[in-house]
Enzyme design. Structure first.
Site, PDB file in Angstrom:
ATOM      1  N   ASN A 251       0.840  -1.208   0.000  1.00 36.16           N
ATOM      2  CA  ASN A 251       0.000   0.000   0.000  1.00 36.16           C
ATOM      3  C   ASN A 251       0.872   1.254   0.000  1.00 36.16           C
ATOM      4  O   ASN A 251       0.517   2.256  -0.620  1.00 36.16           O
ATOM      5  CB  ASN A 251      -0.959  -0.008   1.193  1.00 36.16           C
ATOM      6  CG  ASN A 251      -2.201  -0.831   0.895  1.00 36.16           C
ATOM      7  OD1 ASN A 251      -3.013  -0.443   0.057  1.00 36.16           O
ATOM      8  ND2 ASN A 251      -2.331  -1.973   1.553  1.00 36.16           N
TER       9      ASN A 251
ATOM     10  N   ARG B 272       0.536  -1.959  14.686  1.00 32.07           N
ATOM     11  CA  ARG B 272       0.583  -1.621  16.108  1.00 32.07           C
ATOM     12  C   ARG B 272      -0.495  -0.584  16.386  1.00 32.07           C
ATOM     13  O   ARG B 272      -0.663   0.361  15.608  1.00 32.07           O
ATOM     14  CB  ARG B 272       1.960  -1.033  16.407  1.00 32.07           C
ATOM     15  CG  ARG B 272       2.261  -0.820  17.846  1.00 32.07           C
ATOM     16  CD  ARG B 272       3.694  -0.339  17.983  1.00 32.07           C
ATOM     17  NE  ARG B 272       4.669  -1.387  17.756  1.00 32.07           N
ATOM     18  CZ  ARG B 272       4.930  -2.370  18.624  1.00 32.07           C
ATOM     19  NH1 ARG B 272       4.280  -2.444  19.767  1.00 32.07           N
ATOM     20  NH2 ARG B 272       5.843  -3.281  18.362  1.00 32.07           N
TER      21      ARG B 272
ATOM     22  N   HIS C 198      -7.909  -0.689   5.957  1.00 35.88           N
ATOM     23  CA  HIS C 198      -8.252  -1.936   6.638  1.00 35.88           C
ATOM     24  C   HIS C 198      -8.909  -2.873   5.619  1.00 35.88           C
ATOM     25  O   HIS C 198      -9.767  -2.439   4.839  1.00 35.88           O
ATOM     26  CB  HIS C 198      -9.205  -1.655   7.801  1.00 35.88           C
ATOM     27  CG  HIS C 198      -9.538  -2.884   8.577  1.00 35.88           C
ATOM     28  ND1 HIS C 198      -8.666  -3.440   9.502  1.00 35.88           N
ATOM     29  CD2 HIS C 198     -10.624  -3.691   8.551  1.00 35.88           C
ATOM     30  CE1 HIS C 198      -9.218  -4.529  10.005  1.00 35.88           C
ATOM     31  NE2 HIS C 198     -10.396  -4.710   9.451  1.00 35.88           N
TER      32      HIS C 198
ATOM     33  N   LEU D 181     -10.794   1.217  17.856  1.00 30.39           N
ATOM     34  CA  LEU D 181     -10.118   0.246  16.981  1.00 30.39           C
ATOM     35  C   LEU D 181     -10.827   0.197  15.628  1.00 30.39           C
ATOM     36  O   LEU D 181     -11.979  -0.240  15.541  1.00 30.39           O
ATOM     37  CB  LEU D 181     -10.132  -1.150  17.630  1.00 30.39           C
ATOM     38  CG  LEU D 181      -9.598  -2.286  16.743  1.00 30.39           C
ATOM     39  CD1 LEU D 181      -8.112  -2.112  16.458  1.00 30.39           C
ATOM     40  CD2 LEU D 181      -9.873  -3.637  17.373  1.00 30.39           C
TER      41      LEU D 181
HETATM   42  C1  GAR Z   1      -3.111  -4.764   3.965  1.00 28.75           C
HETATM   43  O1  GAR Z   1      -4.022  -5.740   3.506  1.00 28.75           O
HETATM   44  C2  GAR Z   1      -3.775  -3.850   4.969  1.00 28.75           C
HETATM   45  O2  GAR Z   1      -5.118  -3.554   4.658  1.00 28.75           O
HETATM   46  C3  GAR Z   1      -3.683  -4.672   6.215  1.00 28.75           C
HETATM   47  O3  GAR Z   1      -2.402  -5.252   6.177  1.00 28.75           O
HETATM   48  C4  GAR Z   1      -2.020  -5.410   4.812  1.00 28.75           C
HETATM   49  C5  GAR Z   1      -0.686  -4.729   4.618  1.00 28.75           C
HETATM   50  O4  GAR Z   1      -0.168  -4.998   3.351  1.00 28.75           O
HETATM   51  N1  GAR Z   1      -3.850  -3.875   7.381  1.00 28.75           N
HETATM   52  C6  GAR Z   1      -4.476  -4.313   8.468  1.00 28.75           C
HETATM   53  O5  GAR Z   1      -4.932  -5.423   8.574  1.00 28.75           O
HETATM   54  C7  GAR Z   1      -4.585  -3.272   9.578  1.00 28.75           C
HETATM   55  N2  GAR Z   1      -5.505  -3.718  10.583  1.00 28.75           N
HETATM   56  P1  GAR Z   1       0.968  -4.092   2.733  1.00 28.75           P
HETATM   57  O6  GAR Z   1       2.105  -4.059   3.788  1.00 28.75           O
HETATM   58  O7  GAR Z   1       1.404  -4.816   1.510  1.00 28.75           O
HETATM   59  O8  GAR Z   1       0.406  -2.732   2.479  1.00 28.75           O
END
Ligand code: GAR
Length: 202
Positions: free
Chosen positions: A13, A90, A108, A143
């Site tokens: 992302n 975190r 998310h 959250l």
């Molecule tokens: C993504 O799918 C993001 O939406 C999720 O972690 C992944 C990170 O991927 N975030 C969460 O679950 C936050 N609660 P990336 O490091 O390739 O962006």
């Protein structure tokens, strides 16, 4: 708008945001810094490969607030005005949220308020929902509960595993996050209670 991006891992992302800014799809945004709480995060190298400064601010046994104080200092030293959480795993305390009130975005991998917290894609498959997706929202003290900026939906297939669904959602995340950042950088919105309302110019 000076943007700082917080990551903990892969950083796809973050690279989607960085590439959108580099391609001129986010007018007014400048990515000043990428920070990881994990030294081994693959996203750090991906940031440096794009000419973006990348730093590590580890927790190192400190309290959450001590860690965040250092983080805030690093971001403030680069004049960061807007913080994008991009797979930052975190929880942020009220101290950090208060420092950047209304200026922290998170992505998310579910259609919030469904499936907050960890393993959102697994939660969606196990619950049996037929539609899931991703949400970009402002971060507040709750959250995954702050005002929603953008959501994109994807179907959940009978054959889906959590990983297969995660890949389909991730594709949409990479479209949604730059779009949300562009809206926030444009300033063409206002927050009314829980709702993010686009101004009439759009
Ligand atoms: C993504 O799918 C993001 O939406 C999720 O972690 C992944 C990170 O991927 N975030 C969460 O679950 C936050 N609660 P990336 O490091 O390739 O962006």
């Amino acid at each position: 708008m000076n943007v700082g991006i917080l990551i903990s891992g892969r950083g796809s992302n973050m690279t989607a945001l960085a590439d959108a800014v580099a391609e001129g799809r986010v007018p007014g945004a400048r990515i000043r810094l990428v920070v990881s709480d994990k030294p081994q995060a693959a996203g750090l190298e991906a940031a440096r490969a794009r000419g973006i400064e990348a730093a590590v601010v580890e927790r190192r046994g400190r309290t959450r607030e001590e860690h965040e104080r250092e983080l805030i200092g690093v971001l403030r030293a680069r004049s960061v005005e807007l913080v994008c959480l991009a797979g930052y795993m975190r929880l942020l305390s009220p101290c950090f949220v208060g420092e950047f009130r209304g200026r922290v975005l998170n992505i998310h991998p579910s259609l919030l308020p469904a499936f907050p917290g960890l393993d959102a894609q697994r939660q969606a498959v196990e619950h049996g929902v037929r539609v899931s997706g991703c949400t970009v929202h402002f971060v507040d003290e709750t959250l995954d509960g702050g005002p929603i900026v953008i959501q994109r939906a994807v179907p959940v297939l009978d054959s889906d595993t959590p990983d297969a669904l995660a890949a389909r959602i991730l594709f949409e995340e990479h479209r949604a996050y730059p779009e949300a950042l562009a809206l926030v950088c444009s300033g063409d919105y206002r927050v009314e209670g829980r709702r993010v309302v686009r101004s009439s110019r759009q």
